[in-house]
Scaffold this motif. Structure first.
Motif, PDB file in Angstrom:
ATOM      1  N   VAL A 126       0.798  -1.219   0.000  1.00 55.74           N
ATOM      2  CA  VAL A 126       0.000   0.000   0.000  1.00 55.74           C
ATOM      3  C   VAL A 126       0.839   1.282   0.000  1.00 55.74           C
ATOM      4  CG1 VAL A 126      -2.113  -0.936   0.969  1.00 55.74           C
ATOM      5  CG2 VAL A 126      -0.269  -0.229   2.492  1.00 55.74           C
ATOM      6  N   SER A 127       2.160   1.164  -0.125  1.00 53.75           N
ATOM      7  CA  SER A 127       2.994   2.365  -0.031  1.00 53.75           C
ATOM      8  C   SER A 127       2.893   3.262  -1.264  1.00 53.75           C
ATOM      9  CB  SER A 127       4.450   1.957   0.200  1.00 53.75           C
ATOM     10  OG  SER A 127       4.876   1.215  -0.900  1.00 53.75           O
ATOM     11  N   THR A 128       3.611   4.348  -1.249  1.00 48.16           N
ATOM     12  CA  THR A 128       3.663   5.350  -2.315  1.00 48.16           C
ATOM     13  C   THR A 128       2.284   5.865  -2.721  1.00 48.16           C
ATOM     14  OG1 THR A 128       3.583   3.833  -4.210  1.00 48.16           O
ATOM     15  CG2 THR A 128       5.754   4.290  -3.277  1.00 48.16           C
ATOM     16  N   GLU A 129       1.520   6.209  -1.736  1.00 49.73           N
ATOM     17  CA  GLU A 129       0.219   6.816  -2.000  1.00 49.73           C
ATOM     18  C   GLU A 129       0.035   7.989  -1.061  1.00 49.73           C
ATOM     19  OE1 GLU A 129      -3.583   4.790  -2.105  1.00 49.73           O
ATOM     20  OE2 GLU A 129      -2.444   3.038  -2.765  1.00 49.73           O
ATOM     21  N   ASP A 130      -0.880   8.862  -1.438  1.00 50.94           N
ATOM     22  CA  ASP A 130      -1.130  10.028  -0.605  1.00 50.94           C
ATOM     23  C   ASP A 130      -1.868   9.644   0.680  1.00 50.94           C
ATOM     24  OD1 ASP A 130       0.059  11.604  -2.463  1.00 50.94           O
ATOM     25  OD2 ASP A 130      -1.824  12.155  -3.450  1.00 50.94           O
ATOM     26  N   THR A 131      -1.731  10.512   1.660  1.00 46.58           N
ATOM     27  CA  THR A 131      -2.433  10.341   2.923  1.00 46.58           C
ATOM     28  C   THR A 131      -3.941  10.401   2.690  1.00 46.58           C
ATOM     29  OG1 THR A 131      -0.601  11.310   4.134  1.00 46.58           O
ATOM     30  CG2 THR A 131      -2.744  11.381   5.199  1.00 46.58           C
ATOM     31  N   LEU A 132      -4.662   9.510   3.346  1.00 42.79           N
ATOM     32  CA  LEU A 132      -6.124   9.488   3.227  1.00 42.79           C
ATOM     33  C   LEU A 132      -6.726   9.954   4.544  1.00 42.79           C
ATOM     34  CD1 LEU A 132      -6.474   5.933   1.623  1.00 42.79           C
ATOM     35  CD2 LEU A 132      -6.711   8.113   0.424  1.00 42.79           C
ATOM     36  N   GLU A 133      -7.811  10.742   4.454  1.00 46.67           N
ATOM     37  CA  GLU A 133      -8.484  11.183   5.672  1.00 46.67           C
ATOM     38  C   GLU A 133      -9.984  11.016   5.534  1.00 46.67           C
ATOM     39  OE1 GLU A 133      -6.704  14.544   8.105  1.00 46.67           O
ATOM     40  OE2 GLU A 133      -5.868  14.940   6.116  1.00 46.67           O
ATOM     41  N   ILE A 137     -10.201   9.937  10.875  1.00 42.73           N
ATOM     42  CA  ILE A 137      -9.102   8.965  10.756  1.00 42.73           C
ATOM     43  C   ILE A 137      -8.132   9.447   9.686  1.00 42.73           C
ATOM     44  CG2 ILE A 137      -8.480   6.567  10.230  1.00 42.73           C
ATOM     45  CD1 ILE A 137     -10.212   6.740  12.691  1.00 42.73           C
ATOM     46  N   ARG A 138      -6.875   9.314   9.978  1.00 46.69           N
ATOM     47  CA  ARG A 138      -5.835   9.697   9.039  1.00 46.69           C
ATOM     48  C   ARG A 138      -4.973   8.468   8.762  1.00 46.69           C
ATOM     49  NH1 ARG A 138      -2.872  14.448   7.708  1.00 46.69           N
ATOM     50  NH2 ARG A 138      -0.665  13.999   7.464  1.00 46.69           N
ATOM     51  N   LEU A 139      -4.791   8.160   7.498  1.00 47.20           N
ATOM     52  CA  LEU A 139      -4.051   6.951   7.140  1.00 47.20           C
ATOM     53  C   LEU A 139      -2.919   7.321   6.187  1.00 47.20           C
ATOM     54  CD1 LEU A 139      -5.599   3.539   6.546  1.00 47.20           C
ATOM     55  CD2 LEU A 139      -4.166   4.426   4.745  1.00 47.20           C
ATOM     56  N   GLU A 140      -1.708   6.949   6.561  1.00 44.14           N
ATOM     57  CA  GLU A 140      -0.534   7.266   5.744  1.00 44.14           C
ATOM     58  C   GLU A 140       0.034   5.982   5.148  1.00 44.14           C
ATOM     59  OE1 GLU A 140       2.139   9.688   8.239  1.00 44.14           O
ATOM     60  OE2 GLU A 140       0.330  10.092   9.396  1.00 44.14           O
ATOM     61  N   PRO A 141      -0.333   5.685   3.899  1.00 41.46           N
ATOM     62  CA  PRO A 141       0.127   4.444   3.264  1.00 41.46           C
ATOM     63  C   PRO A 141       1.646   4.330   3.200  1.00 41.46           C
ATOM     64  CG  PRO A 141      -1.631   5.442   1.993  1.00 41.46           C
ATOM     65  CD  PRO A 141      -1.210   6.451   3.024  1.00 41.46           C
ATOM     66  N   CYS A 165      -8.637  -0.112   2.424  1.00 42.61           N
ATOM     67  CA  CYS A 165      -9.698  -0.335   1.424  1.00 42.61           C
ATOM     68  C   CYS A 165     -10.914   0.530   1.712  1.00 42.61           C
ATOM     69  CB  CYS A 165     -10.145  -1.796   1.422  1.00 42.61           C
ATOM     70  SG  CYS A 165      -8.917  -2.868   0.720  1.00 42.61           S
ATOM     71  N   PHE A 166     -11.298   0.588   2.983  1.00 38.92           N
ATOM     72  CA  PHE A 166     -12.458   1.418   3.339  1.00 38.92           C
ATOM     73  C   PHE A 166     -12.178   2.893   3.097  1.00 38.92           C
ATOM     74  CE2 PHE A 166     -13.711  -2.298   5.996  1.00 38.92           C
ATOM     75  CZ  PHE A 166     -14.979  -2.468   5.470  1.00 38.92           C
ATOM     76  N   MET A 167     -10.981   3.333   3.462  1.00 45.78           N
ATOM     77  CA  MET A 167     -10.629   4.751   3.324  1.00 45.78           C
ATOM     78  C   MET A 167     -10.584   5.170   1.855  1.00 45.78           C
ATOM     79  SD  MET A 167      -9.998   6.082   6.459  1.00 45.78           S
ATOM     80  CE  MET A 167      -8.755   7.375   6.375  1.00 45.78           C
ATOM     81  N   ARG A 168     -10.255   4.217   1.006  1.00 47.85           N
ATOM     82  CA  ARG A 168     -10.225   4.528  -0.433  1.00 47.85           C
ATOM     83  C   ARG A 168     -11.618   4.478  -1.046  1.00 47.85           C
ATOM     84  NH1 ARG A 168      -5.953   1.297  -3.756  1.00 47.85           N
ATOM     85  NH2 ARG A 168      -6.762   2.689  -5.341  1.00 47.85           N
ATOM     86  N   ASN A 169     -12.535   3.869  -0.313  1.00 51.62           N
ATOM     87  CA  ASN A 169     -13.909   3.742  -0.817  1.00 51.62           C
ATOM     88  C   ASN A 169     -14.916   4.180   0.239  1.00 51.62           C
ATOM     89  OD1 ASN A 169     -13.495   2.075  -3.473  1.00 51.62           O
ATOM     90  ND2 ASN A 169     -12.235   1.064  -1.915  1.00 51.62           N
TER      91      ASN A 169
END
Ligand code: CA
Length: 228
Positions: A126-133, A137-141, A165-169
Motif C-alpha cells: 500500500v505504499s507510495t500513496e497520498d495520505t487518506l483522511e 481517521i488519518r491513514l498514511e500508506p 480499502c475502506f478509506m479509499r472507498n
C-alpha cells in the motif's frame, strides 16, 4: 524477494526444512524452538515476518500471537500460522489472535514460500500513496501508519489493509468477496467469516480511539465506512 523471517517451531525437522527452503530463495532466517527463544530473537532484531507454529512447548502459538500484537515492536509484523488443525473454528481463532494468514500441516515448502512471499508483498504494497483522511481517521500508506485525532491506531498488517480499502472507498458498500479480493489479493484461502473476524478486530482498534461506529454492517451486503 528478500527479508528476515523468524521461524517459531519446536519440531527440528520442520524448522530445518523451512529454513533451508527460505534461505535458498534469498531470505535471511532466524530459528526459535519456543516462544521464549522467539522473544529473545525479536529483542535482538525485529523480523519482517514471523512463521508461528500453533503447538509450542511453552506458550501456545495462539497466545504468543496475541502477545506479539500487544507489543509495539511486533504489532505490525505479519504473522503466518502453521497449524495441523484445519477446523474452521481453529482458523478463526488464529485470525482472532491476530494472525494474517495460515498454512495447514502437512504443507509443501513451495506452498509455504508462496504464502510468505504473498504476505510480505501485501504488507508492503500500500505504499507510495497520498495520505487518506475520513471521519477523523488519518491513514498514511507510505509509513503504514493510521491515527485518530493524533492518536496512533494499533493495527496488524491485515487490519491496516482492510482500513485502507475502506478509506479509499468511503461511504461505499464493500461486500466480503470484494474485501477478500482487495485485502488478500485472492491468494489466501480466506473465507467470508475470516473477513468478519478482521472487521471485529479493526472495530476494536478503532473503538480504542473513540471511533467504534465508523464501519457499519450493511445486512446482506457487506460493510461500509461512514461518518459517525
Ligand atoms: Ca509444534
Amino acid at each position: 524477494m528478500s527479508g528476515h523471517i523468524l521461524i517459531v517451531e519446536d519440531e527440528p525437522d520442520i524448522r530445518r526444512m523451512i529454513g533451508v527452503n527460505l534461505r535458498h530463495h534469498g531470505y535471511r532466517v532466524t530459528d526459535a524452538g519456543d516462544a521464549a527463544a522467539a522473544s529473545v530473537a525479536i529483542a535482538a532484531e525485529v523480523p519482517d515476518l514471523i512463521v508461528l507454529d500453533w503447538m509450542l512447548p511453552d506458550t501456545s502459538g495462539l497466545e504468543f500471537a496475541r502477545d506479539l500484537r500487544e507489543r509495539d515492536a511486533t504489532r505490525d509484523t505479519p504473522v503466518l500460522f502453521l497449524t495441523a488443525r484445519a477446523q474452521e473454528q481453529d482458523k478463526l481463532a488464529g485470525f482472532e489472535a491476530g494472525a494474517d494468514d495460515y498454512v495447514t500441516k502437512p504443507f509443501s515448502p513451495r506452498e509455504l514460500l508462496a504464502r510468505i512471499t504473498a504476505l510480505l508483498r501485501r504488507a508492503s504494497k500500500v505504499s507510495t500513496e497520498d495520505t487518506l483522511e475520513f471521519g477523523g481517521i488519518r491513514l498514511e500508506p507510505d509509513s503504514l501508519r493510521a491515527s485518530a485525532g493524533g492518536q496512533q491506531l494499533e493495527l496488524s498488517p491485515t487490519e491496516f489493509r482492510l482500513l485502507h480499502c475502506f478509506m479509499r472507498n468511503p461511504q461505499r458498500i464493500l461486500s466480503r468477496a470484494r474485501l477478500i479480493e482487495m485485502v488478500w489479493d485472492n491468494d489466501s484461502e480466506v473465507e467470508a467469516r475470516t473477513v468478519d473476524v478482521h472487521i471485529r478486530r479493526l472495530r476494536v482498534a478503532l473503538g480504542a480511539a473513540g471511533h467504534d461506529r465508523l464501519i457499519a454492517t450493511v445486512r446482506g451486503a457487506g460493510y461500509r465506512l461512514e461518518e459517525a
